[in-house]
Each structure stands twice: as C-alpha cells, then as structure tokens.
Design a protein around this motif. Structure first.
Motif, PDB file in Angstrom:
ATOM      1  N   SER A  69       0.826  -1.210   0.000  1.00 52.26           N
ATOM      2  CA  SER A  69       0.000   0.000   0.000  1.00 52.26           C
ATOM      3  C   SER A  69       0.861   1.261   0.000  1.00 52.26           C
ATOM      4  O   SER A  69       2.012   1.251   0.442  1.00 52.26           O
ATOM      5  CB  SER A  69      -0.905   0.035   1.238  1.00 52.26           C
ATOM      6  N   THR A  94      -1.892  -9.611   4.679  1.00 53.66           N
ATOM      7  CA  THR A  94      -0.504  -9.359   5.112  1.00 53.66           C
ATOM      8  C   THR A  94       0.320  -8.742   3.993  1.00 53.66           C
ATOM      9  O   THR A  94       1.129  -7.838   4.241  1.00 53.66           O
ATOM     10  CB  THR A  94       0.176 -10.688   5.522  1.00 53.66           C
ATOM     11  N   GLY A  95       0.146  -9.259   2.762  1.00 53.04           N
ATOM     12  CA  GLY A  95       0.912  -8.764   1.616  1.00 53.04           C
ATOM     13  C   GLY A  95       2.405  -8.784   1.902  1.00 53.04           C
ATOM     14  O   GLY A  95       2.960  -9.799   2.309  1.00 53.04           O
ATOM     15  N   TYR A  98       4.655  -4.967   5.401  1.00 54.66           N
ATOM     16  CA  TYR A  98       5.054  -3.612   5.826  1.00 54.66           C
ATOM     17  C   TYR A  98       4.081  -3.038   6.862  1.00 54.66           C
ATOM     18  O   TYR A  98       4.493  -2.563   7.917  1.00 54.66           O
ATOM     19  CB  TYR A  98       5.145  -2.696   4.599  1.00 54.66           C
ATOM     20  N   ILE A 113      -3.412 -12.140   8.433  1.00 55.10           N
ATOM     21  CA  ILE A 113      -3.819 -13.260   7.570  1.00 55.10           C
ATOM     22  C   ILE A 113      -3.558 -12.927   6.107  1.00 55.10           C
ATOM     23  O   ILE A 113      -3.885 -11.825   5.656  1.00 55.10           O
ATOM     24  CB  ILE A 113      -5.339 -13.565   7.705  1.00 55.10           C
ATOM     25  N   ALA A 159      -7.429  -4.820   2.068  1.00 54.14           N
ATOM     26  CA  ALA A 159      -7.854  -5.159   0.705  1.00 54.14           C
ATOM     27  C   ALA A 159      -9.280  -4.632   0.562  1.00 54.14           C
ATOM     28  O   ALA A 159      -9.965  -4.402   1.567  1.00 54.14           O
ATOM     29  CB  ALA A 159      -7.818  -6.675   0.498  1.00 54.14           C
TER      30      ALA A 159
HETATM   31  N1  SAH Z   1      -1.022  -4.839   4.054  1.00 52.83           N
HETATM   32  C1  SAH Z   1      -0.235  -5.094   2.868  1.00 52.83           C
HETATM   33  C2  SAH Z   1      -0.903  -4.647   1.581  1.00 52.83           C
HETATM   34  C3  SAH Z   1      -1.844  -5.653   1.188  1.00 52.83           C
HETATM   35  S1  SAH Z   1      -2.446  -5.756  -0.476  1.00 52.83           S
HETATM   36  C4  SAH Z   1       1.142  -4.493   2.936  1.00 52.83           C
HETATM   37  O1  SAH Z   1       1.449  -3.797   3.916  1.00 52.83           O
HETATM   38  O2  SAH Z   1       1.935  -4.752   2.035  1.00 52.83           O
HETATM   39  C5  SAH Z   1      -3.815  -6.816  -0.065  1.00 52.83           C
HETATM   40  C6  SAH Z   1      -3.449  -8.228   0.346  1.00 52.83           C
HETATM   41  O3  SAH Z   1      -4.664  -8.857   0.750  1.00 52.83           O
HETATM   42  C7  SAH Z   1      -2.893  -9.070  -0.787  1.00 52.83           C
HETATM   43  O4  SAH Z   1      -1.685  -9.635  -0.413  1.00 52.83           O
HETATM   44  C8  SAH Z   1      -3.974 -10.147  -0.993  1.00 52.83           C
HETATM   45  O5  SAH Z   1      -3.450 -11.400  -1.389  1.00 52.83           O
HETATM   46  C9  SAH Z   1      -4.609 -10.216   0.379  1.00 52.83           C
HETATM   47  N2  SAH Z   1      -5.969 -10.737   0.429  1.00 52.83           N
HETATM   48  C10 SAH Z   1      -6.986 -10.570  -0.470  1.00 52.83           C
HETATM   49  N3  SAH Z   1      -8.092 -11.209  -0.056  1.00 52.83           N
HETATM   50  C11 SAH Z   1      -7.781 -11.804   1.141  1.00 52.83           C
HETATM   51  C12 SAH Z   1      -8.497 -12.630   2.058  1.00 52.83           C
HETATM   52  N4  SAH Z   1      -9.759 -12.994   1.852  1.00 52.83           N
HETATM   53  N5  SAH Z   1      -7.850 -13.057   3.171  1.00 52.83           N
HETATM   54  C13 SAH Z   1      -6.562 -12.709   3.417  1.00 52.83           C
HETATM   55  N6  SAH Z   1      -5.831 -11.959   2.574  1.00 52.83           N
HETATM   56  C14 SAH Z   1      -6.434 -11.497   1.449  1.00 52.83           C
END
Ligand code: SAH
Length: 221
Positions: A69, A94-95, A98, A113, A159
């Motif tokens: 993000s 988690t992505g 960060y 998660i 997300a």
């Molecule tokens: N917080 C992250 C940015 C996340 S981008 C960072 O700091 O980098 C969104 C993330 O949500 C992606 O990695 C995607 O795979 C995850 N995601 C999407 N749907 C999800 C779900 N149902 N459960 C868990 N993770 C999910």
C-alpha cells in the motif's frame, strides 16, 4: 529489529525522513504513526531492482498480482485505529508485511492473515530475518477472521471488501474499532466502532483504491 543482511544506509534514512514530511503535509499528524514510518525500512519489502521506488508515496507491485500500500494509506489506516500499546490487532491482507511491522512498532500484538501461500511464505521469512518474530502470520481466508484468537481490540482490512464481513465485527471487543475500505472499483474508507455486543457506529473517511479482498484461499499452481 535485529541486524539483517539488508542494509539501511543514511541515504535510505534521509529518504524516509522526506517521505514522513510528505505524508505529514498530506494530513497525517499522529507523531507515533510518523515515528513508525520513519523507523521501518520500506525498501526491505522491495526487490532490489526496484529500490528507488521504496520512498515515493506510491503503492507498488510486490508479485502475485498484489501491492504494497501507499505510505499515506498505511499511515491513514493506522491513525484511524487509534492504537494503544498492547492492543491486539487483526490485519487482513498481510501482503509484503510492511503494514504489520508499522503496527508492531506502535506496540500492537499483531495477527495477520494472507490468502496467497507464496506471498505468505516470502513475508514470513522476511519478517523473521528482520526480527519481527512477535508478529503472528496466518495463511487463510480473512473473511472468516481468526476466531480462535478473538476477541481483538482492533481489526484492519488492507484489501477492498465488497461488503463488511460479519465475523470481523463479531471478533471485535466492545469498544473496538474495525477499519475497512468498502466498495468495488473505488472504496470508501470505513470505520465501525463497536459500542457494545449489539450496537455499532459507522463513519466514512473518503475514497481509496485497494486490490480486491477475495473469498477463500488462493489455488496455488
Ligand atoms: N497490508 C499489505 C498490503 C496488502 S495488499 C502491505 O502492507 O503490504 C492486499 C493483500 O490482501 C494481498 O496480499 C492479498 O493477497 C490479500 N488478500 C486478499 N483477499 C484476502 C483474504 N480474503 N484473506 C486474506 N488476505 C487477502
């Protein structure tokens, strides 16, 4: 953070300081949030060939069709959580890890998660290398939350959620806050304050754009 094979030089620290000033100008004022952004080396979450993008206030692709993000968005969502030291926080998505590190720097007990197995594994080894062993990472579907570790003081969704998943409100303590971007193409940053087991209050905080929150774990090739 323990010493890592990745290097955080004065140049990186200088760029981070400029980034903090940029997001401050955009309206982030919480000193503890700004201090956390100043502390966590965002370039560790990038592949080495893209390091020069790490301190721009922009989102960036991290593989598997996902993004880290934008720093302003991380700071904005973190500010909305109104964290106190020791808060138990559930992060969905988690992505890169960060955002989870920013929460940990603010003294939160972080549970996060991720539904993409490869990303989950990559981030698990990065956070271990950086010394963030206290962040608990889970591979699973964020729509279900984490019932066995509930209740949480705060829940943060990173997300785009098409709707507000009921289990995430159920798993909040009374007095807790859920921060979640809701919508399809464009999302409205929404906070749900859980006043009691039966009462909630909703607030909206402007438009954002996230990658979609998808149901179930990803099928791995
Ligand atoms: N917080 C992250 C940015 C996340 S981008 C960072 O700091 O980098 C969104 C993330 O949500 C992606 O990695 C995607 O795979 C995850 N995601 C999407 N749907 C999800 C779900 N149902 N459960 C868990 N993770 C999910």
């Amino acid at each position: 953070m323990k010493p890592s094979k990745r290097q955080d030089t004065y140049r990186h620290q200088g760029l981070r300081n400029q980034l903090v000033r940029t997001i401050q100008k955009k309206g982030i004022s919480d000193p503890s949030v700004l201090a956390a952004i100043e502390k966590v080396p965002r370039h560790f979450f990038f592949d080495s060939s893209f390091l020069e993008y790490a301190y721009e206030d922009q989102p960036f692709p991290i593989g598997a069709g996902q993004t880290i993000s934008q720093p302003f968005t991380v700071a904005f969502q973190t500010s909305l959580l109104s964290l106190s030291k020791g808060d138990k926080v559930l992060e969905i998505g988690t992505g890169s890890g960060y955002q989870a590190c920013i929460l940990a720097e603010l003294g939160a007990k972080v549970f996060s998660i991720e539904r993409q197995k490869t990303l989950f594994e990559k981030t698990r080894s990065l956070l271990a290398e950086m010394g963030y062993q206290r962040i608990k990472l889970f591979y699973g579907d964020g729509y279900k939350g984490l019932p066995s570790f509930a209740p949480f003081d705060k829940v943060l969704v990173t997300a785009a959620a098409p709707y507000i998943p009921e289990p995430l409100i159920r798993q909040l303590k009374p007095g807790g806050i859920l921060v979640i971007p809701v919508g399809d193409d464009i999302q409205i940053m929404t906070t749900i304050h859980k006043i009691s087991e039966t009462e909630t209050r909703k607030e909206e905080h402007g438009n954002f754009r996230f990658v979609p929150m998808l149901e179930d774990k990803a099928r791995e090739e």
